[in-house]
Motif scaffolding. Structure first.
Motif, PDB file in Angstrom:
ATOM      1  N   ARG A 271     -50.139 -20.683 -18.659  1.00 16.38           N
ATOM      2  CA  ARG A 271     -50.683 -21.808 -19.438  1.00 16.38           C
ATOM      3  C   ARG A 271     -51.690 -22.530 -18.545  1.00 16.38           C
ATOM      4  O   ARG A 271     -51.330 -23.389 -17.749  1.00 16.38           O
ATOM      5  CB  ARG A 271     -49.559 -22.736 -19.885  1.00 16.38           C
TER       6      ARG A 271
ATOM      7  N   GLY B  99     -61.172 -19.751 -25.971  1.00 16.65           N
ATOM      8  CA  GLY B  99     -59.732 -19.559 -25.884  1.00 16.65           C
ATOM      9  C   GLY B  99     -59.414 -18.082 -25.827  1.00 16.65           C
ATOM     10  O   GLY B  99     -59.857 -17.317 -26.676  1.00 16.65           O
TER      11      GLY B  99
ATOM     12  N   SER C   9     -55.123 -22.092 -26.998  1.00 18.39           N
ATOM     13  CA  SER C   9     -55.943 -21.890 -25.805  1.00 18.39           C
ATOM     14  C   SER C   9     -57.340 -22.477 -25.979  1.00 18.39           C
ATOM     15  O   SER C   9     -57.915 -23.020 -25.024  1.00 18.39           O
ATOM     16  CB  SER C   9     -56.019 -20.406 -25.446  1.00 18.39           C
TER      17      SER C   9
ATOM     18  N   HIS D 236     -56.009 -20.411 -21.632  1.00 20.77           N
ATOM     19  CA  HIS D 236     -55.018 -19.334 -21.699  1.00 20.77           C
ATOM     20  C   HIS D 236     -53.661 -19.906 -22.085  1.00 20.77           C
ATOM     21  O   HIS D 236     -53.393 -21.099 -21.883  1.00 20.77           O
ATOM     22  CB  HIS D 236     -54.900 -18.635 -20.338  1.00 20.77           C
ATOM     23  N   THR D 237     -52.798 -19.038 -22.612  1.00 16.89           N
ATOM     24  CA  THR D 237     -51.435 -19.436 -22.978  1.00 16.89           C
ATOM     25  C   THR D 237     -50.449 -18.378 -22.482  1.00 16.89           C
ATOM     26  O   THR D 237     -50.840 -17.288 -22.067  1.00 16.89           O
ATOM     27  CB  THR D 237     -51.264 -19.549 -24.508  1.00 16.89           C
TER      28      THR D 237
END
Length: 80
Positions: free
Chosen positions: A72, A52, A26, A12-13
Motif C-alpha cells: 500500500r 493507479g 490506488s 499501489h494497493t
C-alpha cells in the motif's frame, strides 16, 4: 534544473478486495499525494503522470500484514 523536473506518481494497493476496487483506491491514493504536494506549492504542470496500478506490482508477498502494508504505497519518480 529542478524547476523543469516532472513527477510521475503511481499508486499501489495490496490484493485485499476486488481488482476493480483496488485500481480505484490506488488512483485515489496517488491523487491524494498530488493534492498534498499541490498544497505545498508544487504547480500542477509538474505532474506528468498520476496513475493507479492497483495490486499489479507488489513489492512484498500479500500473505502477511507487513507484506500487505508494504504494497500500500505511492511511488514518486522524478523525470527530466
Amino acid at each position: 534544473q529542478a524547476e523543469y523536473t516532472k513527477l510521475k506518481l503511481e499508486g499501489h494497493t495490496d490484493d485485499t478486495g476486488s481488482a476493480e476496487a483496488n485500481y480505484d483506491l490506488s488512483q485515489r491514493r496517488a491523487q491524494a499525494v498530488v493534492t498534498f504536494l499541490r498544497g505545498r506549492g508544487i504547480p500542477q504542470s509538474r505532474f506528468q503522470t498520476v496513475i493507479g496500478k492497483g495490486e499489479d506490482e507488489p513489492v512484498a508477498a500479500n500473505t502477511s500484514n507487513s507484506g500487505r502494508a508494504k504494497n500500500r504505497r505511492v511511488v514518486i519518480e522524478l523525470l527530466k
